[in-house]
Design an enzyme around this catalytic site. Structure first.
Site, PDB file in Angstrom:
ATOM      1  N   GLY A   1      -3.204  -4.041   8.705  1.00 44.18           N
ATOM      2  CA  GLY A   1      -2.378  -4.676   9.740  1.00 44.18           C
ATOM      3  C   GLY A   1      -1.784  -6.011   9.318  1.00 44.18           C
TER       4      GLY A   1
ATOM      5  N   ASP B   1      -4.897   3.688  -1.795  1.00 46.01           N
ATOM      6  CA  ASP B   1      -5.994   3.986  -0.865  1.00 46.01           C
ATOM      7  C   ASP B   1      -6.513   5.391  -1.102  1.00 46.01           C
ATOM      8  OD1 ASP B   1      -6.229   1.637   0.837  1.00 46.01           O
ATOM      9  OD2 ASP B   1      -4.166   2.075   1.407  1.00 46.01           O
TER      10      ASP B   1
ATOM     11  N   MET C   1     -12.370   4.534  -0.837  1.00 51.72           N
ATOM     12  CA  MET C   1     -13.090   4.718   0.439  1.00 51.72           C
ATOM     13  C   MET C   1     -13.848   6.033   0.341  1.00 51.72           C
ATOM     14  SD  MET C   1     -10.031   3.321   2.837  1.00 51.72           S
ATOM     15  CE  MET C   1      -8.874   3.364   1.480  1.00 51.72           C
TER      16      MET C   1
ATOM     17  N   ASP D   1      -6.917  -6.611   3.987  1.00 48.76           N
ATOM     18  CA  ASP D   1      -6.291  -5.285   4.030  1.00 48.76           C
ATOM     19  C   ASP D   1      -6.396  -4.715   5.439  1.00 48.76           C
ATOM     20  OD1 ASP D   1      -5.424  -2.688   3.575  1.00 48.76           O
ATOM     21  OD2 ASP D   1      -7.136  -2.117   2.319  1.00 48.76           O
TER      22      ASP D   1
ATOM     23  N   GLY E   1      -9.272   3.889   7.087  1.00 50.19           N
ATOM     24  CA  GLY E   1      -9.030   5.305   7.362  1.00 50.19           C
ATOM     25  C   GLY E   1      -7.567   5.592   7.625  1.00 50.19           C
ATOM     26  N   PHE E   2      -6.859   4.633   8.209  1.00 48.05           N
ATOM     27  CA  PHE E   2      -5.467   4.880   8.589  1.00 48.05           C
ATOM     28  C   PHE E   2      -4.633   3.620   8.420  1.00 48.05           C
ATOM     29  CE2 PHE E   2      -8.207   7.756  10.843  1.00 48.05           C
ATOM     30  CZ  PHE E   2      -7.596   8.991  10.619  1.00 48.05           C
TER      31      PHE E   2
ATOM     32  N   HIS F   1      -8.427   1.222  -4.174  1.00 54.22           N
ATOM     33  CA  HIS F   1      -9.414   0.999  -3.107  1.00 54.22           C
ATOM     34  C   HIS F   1     -10.100   2.329  -2.797  1.00 54.22           C
ATOM     35  CE1 HIS F   1      -9.904  -0.128   1.472  1.00 54.22           C
ATOM     36  NE2 HIS F   1     -11.062   0.042   0.865  1.00 54.22           N
TER      37      HIS F   1
ATOM     38  N   SER G   1       0.834  -1.212   0.000  1.00 56.19           N
ATOM     39  CA  SER G   1       0.000   0.000   0.000  1.00 56.19           C
ATOM     40  C   SER G   1       0.863   1.254   0.000  1.00 56.19           C
ATOM     41  CB  SER G   1      -0.914   0.016   1.221  1.00 56.19           C
ATOM     42  OG  SER G   1      -1.544   1.286   1.294  1.00 56.19           O
TER      43      SER G   1
ATOM     44  N   MET H   1     -11.928  -6.102   4.875  1.00 54.40           N
ATOM     45  CA  MET H   1     -11.087  -5.216   5.690  1.00 54.40           C
ATOM     46  C   MET H   1     -10.783  -5.890   7.026  1.00 54.40           C
ATOM     47  SD  MET H   1     -10.399  -2.581   3.867  1.00 54.40           S
ATOM     48  CE  MET H   1      -9.430  -1.811   5.170  1.00 54.40           C
TER      49      MET H   1
ATOM     50  N   GLY I   1       0.937  -2.387   4.039  1.00 48.98           N
ATOM     51  CA  GLY I   1       1.474  -1.037   4.002  1.00 48.98           C
ATOM     52  C   GLY I   1       2.688  -0.934   4.895  1.00 48.98           C
TER      53      GLY I   1
ATOM     54  N   MET J   1      -9.175   8.187  -0.094  1.00 49.18           N
ATOM     55  CA  MET J   1     -10.054   8.559   1.031  1.00 49.18           C
ATOM     56  C   MET J   1     -10.620   9.959   0.816  1.00 49.18           C
ATOM     57  SD  MET J   1      -7.846   7.145   4.225  1.00 49.18           S
ATOM     58  CE  MET J   1      -6.931   5.591   4.135  1.00 49.18           C
TER      59      MET J   1
ATOM     60  N   HIS K   1      -1.258  -1.149  -4.147  1.00 49.89           N
ATOM     61  CA  HIS K   1      -2.565  -0.826  -3.562  1.00 49.89           C
ATOM     62  C   HIS K   1      -2.628   0.680  -3.321  1.00 49.89           C
ATOM     63  CE1 HIS K   1      -6.212  -1.892  -1.278  1.00 49.89           C
ATOM     64  NE2 HIS K   1      -5.836  -0.994  -0.377  1.00 49.89           N
TER      65      HIS K   1
HETATM   66  C1  DX5 Z   1      -6.650   1.354   5.595  1.00 49.92           C
HETATM   67  C2  DX5 Z   1      -6.201   1.102   4.184  1.00 49.92           C
HETATM   68  C3  DX5 Z   1      -5.097   0.134   4.082  1.00 49.92           C
HETATM   69  C4  DX5 Z   1      -3.785   0.586   4.685  1.00 49.92           C
HETATM   70  C5  DX5 Z   1      -3.067  -0.628   5.135  1.00 49.92           C
HETATM   71  O1  DX5 Z   1      -7.684   2.260   5.576  1.00 49.92           O
HETATM   72  O2  DX5 Z   1      -7.296   0.589   3.432  1.00 49.92           O
HETATM   73  O3  DX5 Z   1      -4.878  -0.255   2.734  1.00 49.92           O
HETATM   74  O4  DX5 Z   1      -2.956   1.268   3.785  1.00 49.92           O
HETATM   75  O5  DX5 Z   1      -1.949  -0.240   5.841  1.00 49.92           O
HETATM   76  P1  DX5 Z   1      -1.296  -1.170   6.961  1.00 49.92           P
HETATM   77  O6  DX5 Z   1      -0.769  -2.376   6.253  1.00 49.92           O
HETATM   78  O7  DX5 Z   1      -0.250  -0.311   7.558  1.00 49.92           O
HETATM   79  O8  DX5 Z   1      -2.391  -1.525   7.938  1.00 49.92           O
HETATM   80 ZN    ZN Z   2      -6.795  -0.265   1.364  1.00 53.31          ZN
END
Ligand code: DX5
Ligand code: ZN
Length: 222
Positions: free
Chosen positions: A183, A40, A74, A181, A148-149, A72, A13, A143, A203, A42, A38
């Site tokens: 952690g 993201d 969001m 996706d 979000g983060f 992705h 990511s 998810m 990520g 937002m 990937h």
């Molecule tokens: C969260 C995102 C993820 C994020 C994953 O909102 O959708 O794609 O980048 O990052 P890590 O791998 O650090 O959880």
């Molecule tokens: Zn994502």
């Protein structure tokens, strides 16, 4: 015809990359051997954070990135931005099930524009919510954190949902990819793999890995 079981794919990511040098971060992903990137997106509304938009994808393409852009969205109103992301170089566009809009028409539009399409579930959304759409998608994204983060902890309680979606895929002989996706690292990636996932967003763990090539290779053999 039997649906083909997909090979394992790592999708690092870009959110965890260096936002002052995103092209360098994308190049680091390509050098690792990971086939997907990937992205993201937002909107500060569906999720309480902002990232980047279609112009960033287009700029990465101009900078030479040939990676598969796993996009992705969001967004509360993803249907308004499909054309922009397709034009900017997205290969796959995933939309969330939670906001109210015409999911079926939006998935069809994504396909019409020559991209693959995916449907995404938040941790609080039961798998049943996407069951009617399973035959229409190239990818289901479960998810494993509240979106979000980056940098949040993996939610092990999502493994049952991954298993449920994998069961449906097998029972109905469907060929969509099953992505996780949030952690994700090598240890919990293996648990997701055992539950039926084949596509892994990483990520923080990817960009922290000292040897990114070894990290990507390990995901390919989970
Ligand atoms: C969260 C995102 C993820 C994020 C994953 O909102 O959708 O794609 O980048 O990052 P890590 O791998 O650090 O959880
Ligand atoms: Zn994502």
């Amino acid at each position: 015809m039997k649906a083909v079981v997909p090979a394992l794919i790592l999708a690092p990511s870009l959110l965890a990359g260096d936002h002052a040098h995103l092209a360098d971060s994308a190049a680091a992903v390509a050098q690792s051997g990971a086939p997907w990137l990937h992205l993201d997106i937002m909107d500060g509304h569906f999720v309480p954070n902002l990232t980047f938009g279609p112009e960033t994808l287009a700029a990465l393409r101009r900078a030479g990135s040939k990676l598969f852009f796993d996009t992705h969205l969001m967004l509360s109103e993803p249907q308004r931005y499909i054309e922009s992301f397709a034009q900017a170089g997205a290969n796959l566009i995933s939309i969330h099930i939670e906001p109210a809009y015409d999911h079926t028409a939006t998935l069809a539009r994504i396909r019409q524009l020559g991209c693959q399409c995916g449907i995404v579930l938040n941790p609080g959304t039961p798998a049943q919510a996407i069951e009617p759409l399973l035959g229409l998608v190239d990818l289901v994204l479960v998810m494993t954190v509240q979106p979000g983060f980056g940098g949040q902890s993996f939610r092990r309680d999502m493994l049952a949902k991954v298993e449920q979606v994998a069961d449906w895929r097998k029972g109905r002989n469907l060929g969509f990819r099953l992505e996780v996706d949030g952690g994700i690292d090598l240890a919990n990636g293996a648990e997701c793999r055992a539950a039926g996932a084949d596509t892994f967003v990483a990520g923080t763990s990817f960009f922290k890995a000292a040897d990114k090539q070894a990290f990507a290779a390990a995901f390919g053999k989970l």
